[in-house]
Design an enzyme around this catalytic site. Structure first.
Site, PDB file in Angstrom:
ATOM      1  N   GLU A 129     148.310 108.194 111.867  1.00  0.00           N
ATOM      2  CA  GLU A 129     148.279 108.515 110.254  1.00  0.00           C
ATOM      3  C   GLU A 129     147.343 107.222 109.522  1.00  0.00           C
ATOM      4  OE1 GLU A 129     151.770 110.639 109.568  1.00  0.00           O
ATOM      5  OE2 GLU A 129     150.665 112.486 109.083  1.00  0.00           O
ATOM      6  N   GLY A 180     152.782 108.794 112.734  1.00  0.00           N
ATOM      7  CA  GLY A 180     152.692 107.801 111.263  1.00  0.00           C
ATOM      8  C   GLY A 180     151.743 106.700 111.549  1.00  0.00           C
ATOM      9  N   GLU A 201     154.661 114.529 116.284  1.00  0.00           N
ATOM     10  CA  GLU A 201     155.767 114.830 115.439  1.00  0.00           C
ATOM     11  C   GLU A 201     156.453 116.334 115.937  1.00  0.00           C
ATOM     12  OE1 GLU A 201     153.096 113.262 114.506  1.00  0.00           O
ATOM     13  OE2 GLU A 201     153.282 112.078 112.846  1.00  0.00           O
ATOM     14  N   ALA A 254     157.051 106.408 113.162  1.00  0.00           N
ATOM     15  CA  ALA A 254     158.284 105.935 112.157  1.00  0.00           C
ATOM     16  C   ALA A 254     159.483 106.155 113.236  1.00  0.00           C
ATOM     17  CB  ALA A 254     158.505 107.357 111.141  1.00  0.00           C
TER      18      ALA A 254
HETATM   19  C1  LIG Z   1     156.187 104.991 122.210  1.00  0.00           C
HETATM   20  C2  LIG Z   1     156.538 105.608 123.544  1.00  0.00           C
HETATM   21  C3  LIG Z   1     155.300 106.200 123.815  1.00  0.00           C
HETATM   22  C4  LIG Z   1     156.921 104.258 124.514  1.00  0.00           C
HETATM   23  O1  LIG Z   1     157.560 105.248 125.814  1.00  0.00           O
HETATM   24  P1  LIG Z   1     157.956 104.226 126.728  1.00  0.00           P
HETATM   25  O2  LIG Z   1     157.224 102.781 127.118  1.00  0.00           O
HETATM   26  O3  LIG Z   1     158.343 104.965 128.142  1.00  0.00           O
HETATM   27  O4  LIG Z   1     159.611 103.539 126.388  1.00  0.00           O
HETATM   28  P2  LIG Z   1     160.769 104.766 125.747  1.00  0.00           P
HETATM   29  O5  LIG Z   1     161.838 104.573 126.641  1.00  0.00           O
HETATM   30  O6  LIG Z   1     160.084 106.049 125.473  1.00  0.00           O
HETATM   31  O7  LIG Z   1     161.061 103.916 124.338  1.00  0.00           O
HETATM   32  C5  LIG Z   1     161.549 102.679 124.291  1.00  0.00           C
HETATM   33  C6  LIG Z   1     162.793 102.492 123.322  1.00  0.00           C
HETATM   34  O8  LIG Z   1     162.177 102.863 122.114  1.00  0.00           O
HETATM   35  C7  LIG Z   1     162.724 103.743 121.423  1.00  0.00           C
HETATM   36  N1  LIG Z   1     161.741 104.451 120.519  1.00  0.00           N
HETATM   37  C8  LIG Z   1     160.430 105.008 120.999  1.00  0.00           C
HETATM   38  N2  LIG Z   1     159.882 105.586 120.069  1.00  0.00           N
HETATM   39  C9  LIG Z   1     160.518 105.615 118.912  1.00  0.00           C
HETATM   40  C10 LIG Z   1     160.618 106.019 117.522  1.00  0.00           C
HETATM   41  N3  LIG Z   1     159.301 106.479 117.076  1.00  0.00           N
HETATM   42  N4  LIG Z   1     161.441 106.059 116.805  1.00  0.00           N
HETATM   43  C11 LIG Z   1     162.784 105.379 117.193  1.00  0.00           C
HETATM   44  N5  LIG Z   1     162.833 104.927 118.422  1.00  0.00           N
HETATM   45  C12 LIG Z   1     161.851 104.765 119.626  1.00  0.00           C
HETATM   46  C13 LIG Z   1     163.220 104.878 122.387  1.00  0.00           C
HETATM   47  O9  LIG Z   1     164.311 105.547 122.035  1.00  0.00           O
HETATM   48  C14 LIG Z   1     163.814 103.803 123.531  1.00  0.00           C
HETATM   49  O10 LIG Z   1     165.092 103.296 122.990  1.00  0.00           O
HETATM   50  P3  LIG Z   1     166.310 103.736 123.646  1.00  0.00           P
HETATM   51  O11 LIG Z   1     166.464 105.218 123.326  1.00  0.00           O
HETATM   52  O12 LIG Z   1     167.056 102.638 123.429  1.00  0.00           O
HETATM   53  O13 LIG Z   1     166.082 103.760 125.058  1.00  0.00           O
HETATM   54  C15 LIG Z   1     157.682 106.592 123.662  1.00  0.00           C
HETATM   55  O14 LIG Z   1     158.927 106.112 123.290  1.00  0.00           O
HETATM   56  C16 LIG Z   1     157.234 107.855 122.475  1.00  0.00           C
HETATM   57  O15 LIG Z   1     156.515 108.452 122.511  1.00  0.00           O
HETATM   58  N6  LIG Z   1     157.892 107.570 121.155  1.00  0.00           N
HETATM   59  C17 LIG Z   1     158.181 108.517 120.169  1.00  0.00           C
HETATM   60  C18 LIG Z   1     156.678 108.371 119.590  1.00  0.00           C
HETATM   61  C19 LIG Z   1     157.011 109.512 118.179  1.00  0.00           C
HETATM   62  O16 LIG Z   1     157.414 110.620 118.431  1.00  0.00           O
HETATM   63  N7  LIG Z   1     156.312 109.059 117.197  1.00  0.00           N
HETATM   64  C20 LIG Z   1     156.418 109.726 115.944  1.00  0.00           C
HETATM   65  C21 LIG Z   1     157.495 109.599 115.117  1.00  0.00           C
HETATM   66  S1  LIG Z   1     157.403 110.470 113.488  1.00  0.00           S
HETATM   67  C22 LIG Z   1     156.116 109.917 112.645  1.00  0.00           C
HETATM   68  O17 LIG Z   1     155.745 108.812 113.127  1.00  0.00           O
HETATM   69  C23 LIG Z   1     155.909 110.599 111.603  1.00  0.00           C
HETATM   70  C24 LIG Z   1     155.626 109.778 110.352  1.00  0.00           C
HETATM   71  O18 LIG Z   1     155.387 108.568 110.245  1.00  0.00           O
HETATM   72  C25 LIG Z   1     155.187 110.353 109.370  1.00  0.00           C
HETATM   73  C26 LIG Z   1     155.920 110.300 108.188  1.00  0.00           C
HETATM   74  C27 LIG Z   1     155.954 111.130 106.985  1.00  0.00           C
HETATM   75  C28 LIG Z   1     156.864 111.118 106.253  1.00  0.00           C
HETATM   76  C29 LIG Z   1     156.362 111.769 104.871  1.00  0.00           C
HETATM   77  C30 LIG Z   1     157.426 112.436 104.153  1.00  0.00           C
HETATM   78  C31 LIG Z   1     156.910 113.460 103.328  1.00  0.00           C
HETATM   79  C32 LIG Z   1     157.818 114.535 102.887  1.00  0.00           C
HETATM   80  C33 LIG Z   1     158.039 115.117 101.895  1.00  0.00           C
HETATM   81  C34 LIG Z   1     159.016 116.111 101.992  1.00  0.00           C
HETATM   82  C35 LIG Z   1     160.438 115.777 102.189  1.00  0.00           C
HETATM   83  C36 LIG Z   1     161.404 116.661 102.055  1.00  0.00           C
HETATM   84  C37 LIG Z   1     162.685 116.092 102.001  1.00  0.00           C
HETATM   85  O19 LIG Z   1     162.777 114.864 101.825  1.00  0.00           O
HETATM   86  O20 LIG Z   1     163.414 116.941 102.146  1.00  0.00           O
END
Ligand SMILES: CC(C)(COP(=O)(O)OP(=O)(O)OC[C@H]1O[C@@H](n2cnc3c(N)ncnc32)[C@H](O)[C@@H]1OP(=O)(O)O)[C@@H](O)C(=O)NCCC(=O)NCCSC(=O)CC(=O)CCCCCCCCCCCCC(=O)O
Ligand code: NAI
Length: 717
Positions: A95, A92, A115, A52
């Site tokens: 997932e 996500g 996460e 996400a």
């Molecule tokens: C992907 C990477 C491994 C890449 O690394 P690298 O090549 O070194 O590049 P970076 O410099 O790190 O990144 C480049 C650029 O991209 C931006 N960026 C990277 N990833 C993300 C991201 N995920 N989101 C936004 N931006 C991102 C980064 O910032 C850089 O940009 P810049 O800042 O402008 O320089 C590496 O980037 C990495 O590891 N990224 C993180 C990956 C990560 O953490 N992913 C997990 C995200 S969370 C997720 O996916 C969760 C879900 O999807 C689940 C959703 C479930 C929702 C369900 C809700 C149900 C809830 C019910 C209760 C609710 C109660 C309530 O509402 O209150």
């Protein structure tokens, strides 16, 4: 597979509304179309999905379409769905892949549920499906650490069904064709039981104790364990409900915002800017094909290890053969330990090859290196002598870096014929472990030198933060008032263990007195003697507890005079089992010593509560942070926060000191500083900084707007 049967996700990051809607529409269409026999889900441009968009979690309009129903939709498809994982499948993204019936990954792909690192848990049923697929121990490890695992490991764990070296999409289509017609029931993870462990209860209990100990107050790892526990105890649907509950708790905890802020801050500081308009976007680094390190003491040996690990050939230099042999032994030991942690071991690091690592006492061997890092004693005259020598010996383009922790970069540069190539590269101890590299530009430092130092940080897998030149730079300058307050608190009635406990409960890896014992009290003592604050150069008649009209505590000097340098001598603020021992025990000798000291100086001992300890230490550090911002020593509060998280053990789930100040509320920080300053008018560190006052006067804008309230650029920028 017909062309229409392929659903291509099309985005590396899941932008929930667009991507999820497209995925849902595509899946429904494929299910309804009798000509479609199987479905393959892949990413675009060689990346499956990084999960996400993290920015979405703090936006008031969070994800319009939820991910969980889509994962369920994938899993319940009557046609086999195969994930083709290239690049990354994170959060996500993974997932979604877990909802698929089969997973094919490219050999270079990485997978993970990170996460927890942004203060959350896998909230789209990942905590319920992953244990069913790979078992509780492996799933718990991935979910509570957030680590990215390579495809080869994923295959061993059973997370993917196949890995390929060539075209992943073609391989996934091949697999899909092969499995058409086979029963899908056994491939639906939600229907599988969680593999049993003979000692599940004890295992989960121990896992909880372990993550709590490591998390230091960070909630997410603990709640991840609870979610996995639910998978082991409840049917799938109930486990999902529990996962959702826990996710909601984390989302509103405040820690998730802090950790997400830290994620973006770390990336923001890569976009450095320096005086005269030089910046990351215009400056190009020069290559570093060979480096040298001068001085193989505490810091030098770690720096050499870091360079070797980054595959940069190194010349390691000492002042004489005795020091050289000692340094060589220490470096070899570190490298052997590092090699043991790596696949391929010593062969990968190749440190026995003199072309990769050479030890010498001969400065002439530095004639062909591209970059030198000086790590000799913290003494200006010595550093100038060395830099003068270097500027004569090193080739014209070579960059000359100093690891000084506080000294003036311009003065060091003045000893050379190339001040534009002199720069501070301030590593943190232990240098091969700590992620921070504070990069300090002087008045003449060129943009190329800054870009090269930043590139070096990246090569060493460190976080480079570019800052201006002042005594102590950013990190140590903010640390001085913090440590000063800690010592004043002892004078007034507290004890080292009480102060440390409060700050460790706050989340610091180690309190100020344990830290001081670890680093060695003699380091600061030497520096204070050089500054004329203590020792023979102190003017006769100087009051014991005053310097330049300000409050001063001679306590650390008195301990040093007793030979109490900390761990290295077995005694410091604490006592240790032996010289070099690591276990700190409160020392009755020190308690008596403090009482006598208070009697000698007529100080009325008083009880100091936890709130005062915390506020005086932290708010004085934050106050200095505002001064640094106002002077233009750092370009934004994110820089200070990244420095503190990566170099000083600040708890990441509190987002760094400046972020923390914004969550406490600037008016409260100001009011408390005013109160403490009135009680201690002779302590400048407690006097509220003008920039802090200004921000409060303009109603405490959000942190990202702070810098726009500096009406004029400081002379430093
Ligand atoms: C992907 C990477 C491994 C890449 O690394 P690298 O090549 O070194 O590049 P970076 O410099 O790190 O990144 C480049 C650029 O991209 C931006 N960026 C990277 N990833 C993300 C991201 N995920 N989101 C936004 N931006 C991102 C980064 O910032 C850089 O940009 P810049 O800042 O402008 O320089 C590496 O980037 C990495 O590891 N990224 C993180 C990956 C990560 O953490 N992913 C997990 C995200 S969370 C997720 O996916 C969760 C879900 O999807 C689940 C959703 C479930 C929702 C369900 C809700 C149900 C809830 C019910 C209760 C609710 C109660 C309530 O509402 O209150
Ligand atoms: N110890 C720490 O935690 C940190 C120290 N620093 C800074 O790093 C520098 C080095 O500190 P430490 O490693 O702690 O010191 P150290 O005392 O452990 O090692 C210094 C080394 O430099 C060598 N040396 C002295 N003169 C030399 C010369 N003329 N030629 C070659 N080698 C020479 C000494 O023999 C010694 O091995 C200092 O500037 C210090 O302020 C920076 C960050 C943290």
């Amino acid at each position: 597979l017909s062309k229409s049967s392929q659903i291509v996700s099309g985005l590396a990051l899941i932008t929930f509304k667009l991507f999820l809607q497209a995925l849902e529409d595509g899946l429904k269409k494929a299910d309804a179309d009798p000509s479609v026999k199987a479905v393959m889900i892949c990413g675009e441009n060689g990346k499956f999905s990084a999960g996400a968009d993290i920015r979405g979690f703090s936006s008031p309009k969070r994800h319009g379409v939820a991910l969980s129903p889509i994962v369920s939709l994938i899993e319940s498809s009557e046609k086999p769905v195969v994930a083709a994982i290239e690049g990354v499948a994170l959060g996500g993204g993974l997932e979604v892949a877990l909802g698929c019936h089969y997973r094919v990954a490219h050999a270079k792909a990485r997978m993970g549920l990170p996460e927890v690192t942004i203060g959350l848990l896998p909230g789209a049923e990942g905590t319920q499906r992953l244990p069913r697929l790979i078992g509780v121990p492996a799933a718990l490890d991935m979910i509570t650490t957030g680590k990215h695992i390579p495809a080869t490991e994923a295959l061993k764990l059973g997370l993917v069904d196949e890995i390929v070296e060539e075209n992943t999409i073609e391989a996934a289509i091949r697999l899909a064709n092969k499995v058409i017609g086979q029963p899908l029931e056994p491939r639906r993870l939600s229907l599988k039981p969680v593999p049993k462990l003979p000692n599940m209860e004890a295992f989960l209990r121990e896992a909880l104790v372990k993550v709590k100990r490591q998390a230091r107050g960070c909630l997410a790892p603990e709640l991840c364990v609870q979610a996995v526990r639910a998978a082991t105890e409840r049917p799938f649907a109930e486990g999902v409900r529990r996962e959702r509950e826990l996710f909601g708790l984390l989302l509103s905890s405040g820690q998730a915002q802090a950790l997400q802020y830290a994620f973006f801050a770390e990336r923001a500081v890569r976009r450095w800017a320096a005086p005269g308009g030089a910046s990351w976007s215009s400056a190009a680094p020069q290559p570093v094909r060979k480096a040298a390190v001068i001085g193989l003491g505490t810091m030098g040996r770690g720096i050499v290890t870091s360079l070797v690990k980054a595959n940069i050939p190194v010349v390691a230099l000492e002042q004489d053969l005795e020091y050289l042999n000692k340094g060589r032994k220490a470096v070899m030991l570190l490298l052997e330990r590092e090699a043991m942690k790596m696949e391929g071991g010593a062969q990968t690091l190749d440190f026995h090859n003199p072309a990769r690592l050479q030890f010498t006492v001969d400065f002439d061997l530095l004639c062909d290196v591209d970059l030198v890092i000086e790590a000799v004693f913290e003494n200006m005259a010595l550093k100038k002598e060395i830099f003068h020598k270097l500027s004569k010996i090193c080739k014209p383009g070579a960059l000359l870096c100093t690891n000084t922790s506080a000294l003036n970069i311009d003065e060091i540069a003045s000893a050379t014929n190339r001040p534009q190539q002199v720069i501070g590269t301030h590593f943190f101890s232990p240098a091969h472990v700590m992620r921070l590299l504070e990069i300090i530009y002087g008045r003449h430092t060129s943009p190329t030198a800054i870009a090269t130092a930043m590139q070096l940080a990246k090569a060493l897998k460190k976080v480079g933060v570019v800052v201006g030149n002042c005594f102590g730079f950013v990190g140590n300058r903010m640390m001085f008032p913090y440590v000063q307050q800690a010592v004043f608190l002892l004078e007034e009635g507290s004890r080292p263990e009480a102060v440390d406990q409060v700050l460790e409960d706050f989340g610091f890896k180690i309190g100020p007195f344990r830290m001081s014992d670890l680093a060695g009290l003699d380091v600061g003592w030497r520096s204070r003697k050089e500054q004329g604050l203590t020792g023979p150069s102190l003017a006769a008649g100087t009051p014991a507890r005053q310097r330049h009209g300000q409050r001063y505590s001679p306590l650390p000097d008195l301990l040093c005079e007793q030979g109490r340098f900390g761990q290295k001598t077995g005694k410091g603020w604490y006592q240790y089992e032996r010289a070099g021992g690591r276990t700190a025990t409160p020392d009755p000798w020190l308690h008596d010593f403090l009482s006598q000291y208070r009697d000698t100086h007529g100080i009325q001992s008083r009880f100091i509560d936890q709130e005062e300890i915390l506020e005086r230490c932290l708010f004085s550090l934050i106050n200095e942070g505002f001064a640094i911002l106002a002077e233009g020593i750092a370009s934004g509060p994110e820089h200070l926060d990244v420095i503190y998280i990566n170099g000083y053990g600040w708890p990441k789930h509190r987002g760094g000191p400046m972020f923390y100040a914004s969550t406490v509320g600037l008016p409260r920080v100001l009011a408390k500083l005013q109160k403490y300053s009135e009680a201690h008018p002779d302590v400048p560190g407690l006097r509220p900084n003008a920039f802090l006052k200004k921000l409060v006067a303009v109603r405490s804008p959000p942190l990202k707007e702070w810098m726009s309230y500096l009406s004029h650029q400081s002379p430093k920028l």
